[in-house]
Write a protein that holds these residues in place. Structure first.
Motif, PDB file in Angstrom:
ATOM      1  N   UNK A  22       0.828  -1.203   0.000  1.00 19.14           N
ATOM      2  CA  UNK A  22       0.000   0.000   0.000  1.00 19.14           C
ATOM      3  C   UNK A  22       0.865   1.257   0.000  1.00 19.14           C
ATOM      4  N   UNK A  23       1.928   1.256   0.792  1.00 19.96           N
ATOM      5  CA  UNK A  23       2.828   2.415   0.812  1.00 19.96           C
ATOM      6  C   UNK A  23       3.423   2.667  -0.568  1.00 19.96           C
ATOM      7  N   UNK A  24       3.856   1.603  -1.210  1.00 21.45           N
ATOM      8  CA  UNK A  24       4.451   1.733  -2.544  1.00 21.45           C
ATOM      9  C   UNK A  24       3.409   2.168  -3.568  1.00 21.45           C
ATOM     10  N   UNK A  25       2.223   1.587  -3.482  1.00 23.60           N
ATOM     11  CA  UNK A  25       1.180   1.865  -4.466  1.00 23.60           C
ATOM     12  C   UNK A  25       0.666   3.296  -4.342  1.00 23.60           C
ATOM     13  N   UNK A  26       0.496   3.787  -3.121  1.00 22.64           N
ATOM     14  CA  UNK A  26      -0.032   5.140  -2.919  1.00 22.64           C
ATOM     15  C   UNK A  26       1.025   6.198  -3.205  1.00 22.64           C
ATOM     16  N   UNK A  27       2.242   5.925  -2.751  1.00 24.84           N
ATOM     17  CA  UNK A  27       3.357   6.876  -2.932  1.00 24.84           C
ATOM     18  C   UNK A  27       2.947   8.290  -2.534  1.00 24.84           C
ATOM     19  N   UNK A  28       2.217   8.398  -1.428  1.00 24.99           N
ATOM     20  CA  UNK A  28       1.738   9.700  -0.974  1.00 24.99           C
ATOM     21  C   UNK A  28       2.737  10.354  -0.019  1.00 24.99           C
ATOM     22  N   UNK A  29       2.621  11.647   0.118  1.00 23.77           N
ATOM     23  CA  UNK A  29       3.547  12.393   0.961  1.00 23.77           C
ATOM     24  C   UNK A  29       3.318  12.153   2.449  1.00 23.77           C
ATOM     25  N   UNK A  30       2.158  11.586   2.801  1.00 24.72           N
ATOM     26  CA  UNK A  30       1.894  11.368   4.226  1.00 24.72           C
ATOM     27  C   UNK A  30       2.604  10.141   4.776  1.00 24.72           C
ATOM     28  N   UNK A  31       3.473   9.524   3.978  1.00 25.68           N
ATOM     29  CA  UNK A  31       4.202   8.353   4.452  1.00 25.68           C
ATOM     30  C   UNK A  31       5.040   8.639   5.685  1.00 25.68           C
ATOM     31  N   UNK A  32       5.469   9.906   5.849  1.00 28.04           N
ATOM     32  CA  UNK A  32       6.289  10.246   7.011  1.00 28.04           C
ATOM     33  C   UNK A  32       5.508  10.118   8.319  1.00 28.04           C
ATOM     34  N   UNK A  33       4.173  10.083   8.204  1.00 24.72           N
ATOM     35  CA  UNK A  33       3.359   9.956   9.412  1.00 24.72           C
ATOM     36  C   UNK A  33       3.382   8.537   9.991  1.00 24.72           C
ATOM     37  N   UNK A  34       3.768   7.553   9.170  1.00 23.45           N
ATOM     38  CA  UNK A  34       3.787   6.174   9.667  1.00 23.45           C
ATOM     39  C   UNK A  34       4.706   6.017  10.870  1.00 23.45           C
ATOM     40  N   UNK A  35       5.979   6.444  10.799  1.00 27.50           N
ATOM     41  CA  UNK A  35       6.817   6.320  12.003  1.00 27.50           C
ATOM     42  C   UNK A  35       6.308   7.155  13.170  1.00 27.50           C
ATOM     43  N   UNK A  36       5.605   8.248  12.871  1.00 22.53           N
ATOM     44  CA  UNK A  36       5.041   9.054  13.959  1.00 22.53           C
ATOM     45  C   UNK A  36       3.949   8.270  14.677  1.00 22.53           C
ATOM     46  N   UNK A  37       3.033   7.685  13.905  1.00 20.56           N
ATOM     47  CA  UNK A  37       1.977   6.867  14.500  1.00 20.56           C
ATOM     48  C   UNK A  37       2.582   5.702  15.285  1.00 20.56           C
ATOM     49  N   UNK A  38       3.606   5.074  14.695  1.00 22.69           N
ATOM     50  CA  UNK A  38       4.237   3.935  15.359  1.00 22.69           C
ATOM     51  C   UNK A  38       4.893   4.364  16.666  1.00 22.69           C
ATOM     52  N   UNK A  39       5.606   5.489  16.633  1.00 20.03           N
ATOM     53  CA  UNK A  39       6.300   5.961  17.833  1.00 20.03           C
ATOM     54  C   UNK A  39       5.313   6.361  18.925  1.00 20.03           C
ATOM     55  N   UNK A  40       4.257   7.069  18.534  1.00 19.92           N
ATOM     56  CA  UNK A  40       3.250   7.472  19.516  1.00 19.92           C
ATOM     57  C   UNK A  40       2.585   6.244  20.135  1.00 19.92           C
ATOM     58  N   UNK A  41       2.273   5.264  19.285  1.00 20.29           N
ATOM     59  CA  UNK A  41       1.663   4.039  19.796  1.00 20.29           C
ATOM     60  C   UNK A  41       2.583   3.300  20.748  1.00 20.29           C
ATOM     61  N   UNK A  42       3.865   3.193  20.363  1.00 20.04           N
ATOM     62  CA  UNK A  42       4.831   2.499  21.219  1.00 20.04           C
ATOM     63  C   UNK A  42       4.997   3.224  22.549  1.00 20.04           C
ATOM     64  N   UNK A  43       5.071   4.552  22.494  1.00 23.07           N
ATOM     65  CA  UNK A  43       5.228   5.338  23.716  1.00 23.07           C
ATOM     66  C   UNK A  43       4.003   5.189  24.618  1.00 23.07           C
ATOM     67  N   UNK A  44       2.822   5.217  24.002  1.00 26.47           N
ATOM     68  CA  UNK A  44       1.602   5.055  24.788  1.00 26.47           C
ATOM     69  C   UNK A  44       1.544   3.670  25.419  1.00 26.47           C
ATOM     70  N   UNK A  45       1.915   2.655  24.647  1.00 25.86           N
ATOM     71  CA  UNK A  45       1.912   1.296  25.180  1.00 25.86           C
ATOM     72  C   UNK A  45       2.886   1.134  26.326  1.00 25.86           C
TER      73      UNK A  45
END
Length: 702
Positions: free
Chosen positions: A197-220
């Motif tokens: 999906x990341x490759x197919x969309x090639x959208x600029x919001x890809x940088x948000x993935x590590x942000x979501x992951x980091x926030x989730x990990x920190x919350x957990x």
């Protein structure tokens, strides 16, 4: 109803149904030797090809490679389920366990055939463009699973360095072990689709993935830390965890508690106990990544189907055997075959996910055919087991004892002696091949239902510029090379064990009695001065298969530019060629596997498979004709049919399970107070397997 005249074949004729049954019976008999998903995929592939050929529909014949490809994938899913213990329940003599066993066999047979029917029906119903689009995410998925096979064991060894585990008797010591289920495949499927999906969309919001992951990990991490500080973590763990066994079970021979409660496994992955400090942030990270893709993911080209199925696997597995079992832990939990695998739950989730996707994507006919196929397959599995037990009744020692004969009496000894050969036939092979035949009937009935109701697809004429032509090449390689390879490569291990050890093995160190796989020199150059080129037998097998793969790629590319004369000009002829090459390649390969440790009892398997292959060769060549006619009547909606098939499925399991257990018990009169043994398995009662035969940390896996 709108009647449309078109080309069609005799899919409902008895010879056509016989051919479909034989195809899956042959495959199922061979599957019994190779096992699991790969063997089941081969079985479904054979029968899917047959259905396309005998349908008489020119559009289905033109899709014969798609039928083979998607049919194989669909039938492969059920191969992960463990069912031998469920079979044992039906012959346990314990009434409730027997009924449960017949219901369980129907349920597993339903899931297996329903997904097989869904895969095959998808090739029949979906527009060609949608089928072509599905190839890209599926190939990405295959690639992910290939990587998983390479890295999973090294990761487990890194997590638990020095701990001896394997993929058989010590697999529960693997830190990634979780209820003996294949959950990692579902996780890798989601990972693969996320990357796609990341490759197919090639959208600029890809940088948000590590942000979501980091926030989730920190919350957990924060939530787990808070639970630790408040002391609530221990209480939460006790609420959500249960032992995979009965701590109060008393050994009937000693009168003492049979097991140390600390020696039981529990309902969570092994690494939860090894690395509890990492649970919070890892779960948080996964949830964060999930939130990102829920918000931004598109999952185009059919990738959403894989997401639905993989997510369904994980969600149903979590909801039922993992968490749901907490509520009924005193009864062994919501587990079908404790202490064996709970893959049945994951496959249930796969089925639910697929059905939901079909309905959302206006493919309800696929769902209808899936339930039809599943119902007949469920009746086939439970019904053939019932027939097998009826056939084993003459001279059966348990039946004689139940009828009042003493094992020490002359009459008992005479009867059992006269029927000894009958009792020791290869009855499991009978079960496998006959059940396979019923699955073949299930598939042709389901597709026969669609053949006269689905409008004829306007398939494109063959040309060099046809869209998605490459998918035909991929499907051909999959059918003729990939499926045979993943099965036949297992022959090498059997050859190594059964043939001349001086050739197939070598000492680990000079003079040592411990052996390992042999190394064979490369001809001519392998032992030149300063050269040491050697491969294991499996290495030589792989290199040879790789060379054949290169040959296929070259020939397919050449064939797309200019057809080879050896390839038939019609899709009926091509389908027949595809079927016969695959059939006899696997029949011969299966015989090679059995020949190493041959015994006359194998005649019921290998000889019957060969005879059936001869008959199916005749039928596949004489039944289909190039020109046949039929009327296609397309209903206004498939919704009424969908409701009806579900009602019939529920009625089928309710009626058949009671009928099977009642008639079985009327015939066998099982001995009263029969002692439990390693050969008798029960799901309920004081000696239920989950109580008396649990998996223990310091013992071999059951």
């Amino acid at each position: 109803m709108v009647a449309v005249k078109t080309l069609q074949a005799s899919i409902w004729r008895k010879p056509a149904m016989l051919l479909s049954g034989l195809a899956l019976s042959i495959g199922w008999g061979i599957r019994g030797n190779f096992g699991h998903e790969y063997g089941a995929a081969f079985s479904g592939c054979l029968s899917a090809i047959v259905v396309a050929l005998v349908s008489g529909r020119s559009d289905w014949r033109q899709r014969v490679l798609y039928f083979a490809f998607f049919g194989a994938i669909g039938w492969g899913f059920g191969g992960s389920m463990s069912y031998m213990q469920v079979i044992a329940y039906t012959q346990s003599g314990h009434g409730l366990s027997q009924w449960y066993g017949y219901v369980g066999l129907f349920y597993m047979g339903f899931l297996w055939a329903a997904l097989g029917g869904a895969g095959t029906s998808l090739a029949a119903v979906a527009e060609r463009e949608r089928l072509v689009q599905l190839f890209k995410p599926i190939l990405v998925l295959f690639g992910a699973w290939f990587i998983q096979d390479w890295v999973e064991d090294p990761i487990a060894e890194w997590l638990q360095s020095g701990l001896a585990f394997d993929n058989t008797w010590s697999r529960h010591k693997n830190p990634l072990y979780w209820l003996d289920a294949d959950y990692m495949a579902a996780l890798w499927a989601l990972l693969a689709m996320a990357l796609y999906d990341l490759y197919d969309r090639a959208e600029k919001n890809g940088w948000l993935l590590p942000v979501f992951a980091a926030v989730g990990a920190l919350a957990g991490w924060g939530i787990q830390a808070l639970l630790n500080v408040t002391g609530f973590d221990t209480k939460l763990a006790s609420w959500l965890t249960y032992p995979l066994g009965d701590p109060t079970y008393v050994n009937p021979e000693t009168g003492a508690l049979a097991f140390d409660a600390h020696n039981f496994l529990n309902n969570w992955p092994q690494w939860f106990g090894d690395y509890p400090q990492h649970i919070g942030w890892i779960i948080g990270l996964l949830l964060g990544v999930t939130c990102y893709f829920v918000r931004f993911g598109k999952f185009r080209d059919g990738a959403s189907l894989i997401v639905y199925m993989a997510a369904g696997w994980l969600l149903f597995f979590l909801a039922i055997p993992v968490l749901g079992s907490v509520l009924v832990a005193d009864y062994g939990g919501l587990r079908m075959t404790p202490p064996r695998s709970d893959d049945w739950a994951g496959i249930t989730g796969v089925f639910i996910g697929a059905i939901v996707w079909f309905r959302h994507n206006k493919l309800l006919p696929v769902a209808v055919a899936s339930v039809i196929c599943g119902t007949i397959g469920g009746l086939g599995f439970s019904g053939v087991q019932w027939i097998k037990q009826l056939m084993m009744a003459p001279g059966n020692p348990r039946r004689l004892i139940g009828n009042g004969l003493s094992p020490d009496s002359a009459e008992f000894k005479t009867i059992t002696s006269n029927w000894a050969d009958w009792q020791h036939q290869n009855w499991h092979s009978f079960l496998e091949q006959t059940y396979g035949f019923m699955n073949g009937i299930a598939l042709i009935v389901a597709l026969g239902y669609l053949a006269t109701r689905i409008p004829i697809h306007d398939e494109p004429r063959e040309s060099k510029s046809i869209t998605g032509k490459w998918t035909l090449g991929v499907a051909a390689v999959f059918v003729w090379l990939a499926l045979p390879y993943v099965n036949l490569v297992k022959n090498v291990e059997d050859w190594s064990k059964g043939l001349n050890p001086d050739v197939w093995t070598r000492s680990v160190t000079p003079g040592s009695t411990e052996t390992t796989t042999a190394l064979w020199d490369v001809p001519y150059v392998g032992k030149l001065p300063g050269v040491d080129l050697q491969l294991t037998p499996t290495g030589w097998f792989n290199v040879t298969w790789l060379l054949v793969l290169v040959l296929f790629i070259v020939l397919i590319r050449r064939h797309f530019r200019e057809s080879f004369s050896i390839i038939p000009t019609t899709w009926l002829g091509r389908g027949q060629l595809i079927y016969l090459v695959l059939l006899w390649l696997m029949v011969v390969g299966n015989f090679e596997r059995a020949l190493v440790v041959w015994h006359p009892s194998r005649l019921l398997t290998e000889w019957v498979i060969t005879v059936n292959a001869i008959l199916s060769t005749l039928l596949v060549l004489v039944i289909p004709h190039e020109r046949e006619t039929v009327s296609v009547q397309s209903p206004a909606s498939f919704a009424p049919f969908y409701r009806q098939v579900w009602i019939r499925a529920v009625a089928a399991v309710a009626i058949s399970s009671v009928f099977f257990v009642v008639t079985n018990r009327l015939i066998y009169h099982y001995p009263v107070n029969e002692k439990a043994s390693a050969m008798i398995h029960t799901r309920f009662g004081p000696e239920a397997d989950w109580k008396a035969k649990p998996n223990l940390k310091n013992a071999q896996h059951k």
